[in-house]
Write an enzyme that holds these catalytic residues in place. Sequence first.
Site, mmCIF file in Angstrom:
data_model
loop_
_atom_site.group_PDB
_atom_site.id
_atom_site.type_symbol
_atom_site.label_atom_id
_atom_site.label_comp_id
_atom_site.label_asym_id
_atom_site.label_seq_id
_atom_site.Cartn_x
_atom_site.Cartn_y
_atom_site.Cartn_z
ATOM 1 N N HIS A 120 37.365 38.851 61.384
ATOM 2 C CA HIS A 120 36.159 38.638 60.586
ATOM 3 C C HIS A 120 35.485 37.358 61.050
ATOM 4 C CE1 HIS A 120 33.472 38.345 57.145
ATOM 5 N NE2 HIS A 120 33.817 39.577 56.829
ATOM 6 N N ASP A 142 36.931 46.483 55.953
ATOM 7 C CA ASP A 142 36.606 47.753 56.603
ATOM 8 C C ASP A 142 37.863 48.593 56.830
ATOM 9 O OD1 ASP A 142 33.750 47.331 56.972
ATOM 10 O OD2 ASP A 142 34.328 45.784 58.406
#
Length: 398
Positions: free
Chosen positions: A298, A346
């Site tokens: 991320h 995700d």
Amino acid sequence: MELIDAAAAAERLGIKQATLYAYVSRGVLRRRHGEDGRRSLFDAAEVEELARKGRPRRPPGASELVIESRITRLGADRPYYRGRDAIELAREESFETVAEWLWGGLPPLPGEPGQPDAWASDPDGVAAARRALPGGLSPLENLQVITTVLGATDTLRFHLDPASVAATGARLISGLVDALPQAAPATLAGGTVAERLWSRLCPAEPEPALLKALETALVLLADHELAASTLAARVAASAKADPYAVVLTGLGVLSGPLHGGASYGAERLLNEIQDPAQASRLIADRLRRGERIPGYGHTVYKHGDARGEALLALVEAAAPGHPRVEAALAVRKETVRRRLPAANIDFALAALTTVAGMIPAAGEAIFAVARTAGWLAHAMEEYGRRTLLRPRAVYTGP
């Protein structure tokens, strides 16, 4: 107590590690020692409190545009919606309530005297949108068509005061869900946004624990500060584009594989793993080809995405021993063994959609419906300003 290392603490505060230790010597921060006696650790909550008091953050990078906003603050591993922990909100509140919180407490809650159901879709707009769907599209592509048609049929779309935008937001989100093709029996029509969305994405009846996981995902994905799609939506809103045009702008950017499309890549990875023992080889193959592991790493949360951890824990608890849960755990174990970046939301979203047996690319639609709430919150801020967002380029041509 959550402890983080010196690098993470310095990054959150936007300072060098030398300055961090100067804070320790001045009594601003308390240092703890790891089990080996050498590693310096810091209380994550104490670091967050120091950051909130106005200690300097890292200066913007060369590719970053700084915009003042009162909507979402990014912590060390999670977002805070108007000062409230998004993970705690997901445990305690519905998606509709959180959307209204992002919009500043508007629109009126359903059931108030003299007020219609704020989260009802427009029947005529939904019918027109269903007729416009060509068939054979992904859920996210369907949402793009639906947004266009709903906007064209809404005569109130040009009212840009906060109350009107919030009411449009509730009507728009409901319309996005209700106009999607039905995947399950229509018994859930008229329920919450999460219930109605489930019936559009999954042919099976929902188990309560997995339905709660879907609601949690909607809350956790509702906003994330100035993500790429949100920045695009704000630019559109600064030009006073109507809420439907703002959402359509966000949907276009969200579809990219580095943004809302990342869950689809993780979904395909999990479906490839028929036996948890395959995880090692499949990850090795991807790394050998120079590919990223979808759903891992991320740009903001360098030391782990707490949103993903919370959602994955719900999915694992809802379906212990499920083949897709075992596949997800095997991938996580292999990435830890290889010291790859941690999983993000995700990946957890892909675990939810595959465990629930949802249609392909359902995660993109969940992401889009959720983030619509955030896009409109940011649009409301831009509607209240008189300036156009107009970055300047650094010319490097001949």
